[in-house]
Design an enzyme around this catalytic site. Structure first.
Site, short mmCIF file in Angstrom:
data_model
loop_
_atom_site.label_atom_id
_atom_site.label_comp_id
_atom_site.label_asym_id
_atom_site.label_seq_id
_atom_site.Cartn_x
_atom_site.Cartn_y
_atom_site.Cartn_z
N ILE A 91 0.83 -1.21 0.00
CA ILE A 91 0.00 0.00 0.00
C ILE A 91 0.86 1.25 0.00
CG2 ILE A 91 -1.96 -1.20 1.05
CD1 ILE A 91 -1.29 0.12 3.72
N HIS A 107 -4.18 -4.34 -2.85
CA HIS A 107 -4.58 -4.18 -1.44
C HIS A 107 -4.78 -2.71 -1.07
CE1 HIS A 107 -2.86 -8.42 -0.32
NE2 HIS A 107 -4.01 -8.48 -0.94
N ASN A 200 13.12 -13.86 -3.72
CA ASN A 200 12.75 -13.66 -2.31
C ASN A 200 13.98 -13.92 -1.43
OD1 ASN A 200 10.25 -12.97 -0.89
ND2 ASN A 200 10.60 -14.83 0.28
N GLU A 202 14.17 -15.53 1.29
CA GLU A 202 14.23 -16.91 1.80
C GLU A 202 13.14 -17.73 1.10
OE1 GLU A 202 13.61 -15.85 5.82
OE2 GLU A 202 11.55 -15.24 5.44
P1 OAD Z 1 5.23 -10.75 4.20
O1 OAD Z 1 5.76 -9.92 5.31
O2 OAD Z 1 4.29 -11.83 4.52
O3 OAD Z 1 6.44 -11.41 3.41
C1 OAD Z 1 7.53 -10.67 2.96
C2 OAD Z 1 8.50 -11.60 2.25
O4 OAD Z 1 9.57 -10.81 1.79
C3 OAD Z 1 9.09 -12.69 3.17
O5 OAD Z 1 9.00 -13.96 2.51
C4 OAD Z 1 10.55 -12.26 3.32
O6 OAD Z 1 11.44 -13.37 3.36
C5 OAD Z 1 10.78 -11.46 2.05
N1 OAD Z 1 11.80 -10.40 2.18
C6 OAD Z 1 12.13 -9.67 3.27
N2 OAD Z 1 13.10 -8.78 2.97
C7 OAD Z 1 13.40 -8.98 1.66
C8 OAD Z 1 14.33 -8.36 0.76
N3 OAD Z 1 15.14 -7.38 1.13
N4 OAD Z 1 14.36 -8.81 -0.52
C9 OAD Z 1 13.54 -9.82 -0.93
N5 OAD Z 1 12.66 -10.43 -0.12
C10 OAD Z 1 12.58 -10.02 1.16
O7 OAD Z 1 4.60 -9.72 3.14
P2 OAD Z 1 3.58 -9.99 1.94
O8 OAD Z 1 3.82 -11.33 1.32
O9 OAD Z 1 3.61 -8.79 1.08
O10 OAD Z 1 -2.25 -7.76 3.23
O11 OAD Z 1 2.21 -10.01 2.70
C11 OAD Z 1 1.04 -10.20 1.95
C12 OAD Z 1 -0.10 -9.47 2.59
O12 OAD Z 1 -0.22 -9.87 3.95
C13 OAD Z 1 0.05 -7.98 2.69
O13 OAD Z 1 -0.25 -7.30 1.48
C14 OAD Z 1 -0.92 -7.63 3.76
C15 OAD Z 1 -0.61 -8.72 4.74
O14 OAD Z 1 -1.62 -9.13 5.53
C16 OAD Z 1 -3.23 -6.96 3.70
O15 OAD Z 1 -3.04 -6.12 4.56
C17 OAD Z 1 -4.55 -7.21 3.06
#
Ligand code: OAD
Length: 231
Positions: A91, A107, A200, A202
């Site tokens: 967002i 979202h 990603n 991990e």
């Molecule tokens: P998450 O916090 O669930 O996942 C973030 C991912 O990014 C993890 O798998 C990390 O390993 C990876 N990550 C962290 N730092 C990184 C970097 N520097 N480079 C590459 N990867 C990295 O976030 P989202 O998957 O975006 O929804 O979460 C999905 C949704 O869950 C969000 O949009 C939100 C939340 O609930 C709503 O609010 C509706």
């Protein structure tokens, strides 16, 4: 080539926006159901406003900037060598600030408000409260953040499905693959015959579904991948 890119919180992590499920995860100290559901907003609108006001203020405090991953994706789209559809679960506005010409914010957007009375969506860079007035209908206590809460329908699902149905390549960047429907896009893309790539930090819940997974920081790996695509 038709490319569909899905980004998640990981792409903004190096810009200083906390991810949701990391060790310093955003939901820590807040139960999701207290701040990110329609029921929470009914129950305690001021608490929900405070939560998003804090995130909005942080996004605008001058310390958060697009990183090389955001800029590389913008470059990929602007070069027009491929047809790029950029879908983000984020967002924040870092893709736009990085130069991306079009972003499907499935979202929602932190820097927009929506009126619960007249449905109008407006730019919002200030705090929201129950005293906020809708610029379109003049109503009071009717504005909410233009974000998707748990239990609500994400935006642009038809456009996204259409783009995936003709995709040659689907790339997911910085997303844990835990939240649907976004987590299911990779399977849709595979079914449509696209090659699928995950970038990603991990392994994610969806890693096994991708043809290829690259592990590392988005700020390093995304510019490398864009370089490959534009050579
Ligand atoms: P998450 O916090 O669930 O996942 C973030 C991912 O990014 C993890 O798998 C990390 O390993 C990876 N990550 C962290 N730092 C990184 C970097 N520097 N480079 C590459 N990867 C990295 O976030 P989202 O998957 O975006 O929804 O979460 C999905 C949704 O869950 C969000 O949009 C939100 C939340 O609930 C709503 O609010 C509706």
């Amino acid at each position: 080539m038709n490319i569909v890119i899905l980004t998640g919180a990981g792409i903004s992590a190096e810009s200083g926006v906390p991810t949701f499920r990391g060790p310093d995860g955003l939901w820590e100290g807040h139960r999701v159901e207290d701040v990110a559901t329609p029921e929470a907003f009914e129950r305690d609108p001021q608490l929900v406003h405070q939560f998003y006001n804090g995130r909005r203020a942080k996004l605008l405090d001058g310390t958060i900037h697009p990183n090389p991953a955001h800029k590389a994706l913008a470059r990929l789209a602007m070069l027009r060598a491929h047809r790029v559809t950029l879908v983000s679960q984020n967002i924040d506005d870092l893709h736009e600030r990085g130069g991306s010409p079009a972003v499907l914010h499935m979202h929602g957007e932190l820097l927009k408000s929506r009126c619960t009375e007249c449905e109008s969506v407006a730019v919002c860079r200030e705090d929201l409260s129950r005293a906020s007035i809708c610029g379109a209908c003049g109503g009071i206590d009717c504005l909410r953040p233009h974000v998707v809460w748990f239990g609500e329908m994400p935006f642009f699902l038809d456009e996204i499905a259409a783009a995936i149905s003709t995709a040659d390549l689907f790339v997911a960047i910085g997303t844990s693959g835990l939240v649907y429907p976004a987590a299911g896009f990779v399977s849709l893309a595979r079914d449509a015959g696209a090659r699928t790539l995950e970038i990603n930090l991990e392994a994610s819940a969806a890693s096994g579904v991708f043809h290829e997974s690259r592990r590392g920081k988005a700020g390093d790996l995304v510019p490398e991948w864009v370089e490959e695509m534009t050579r």
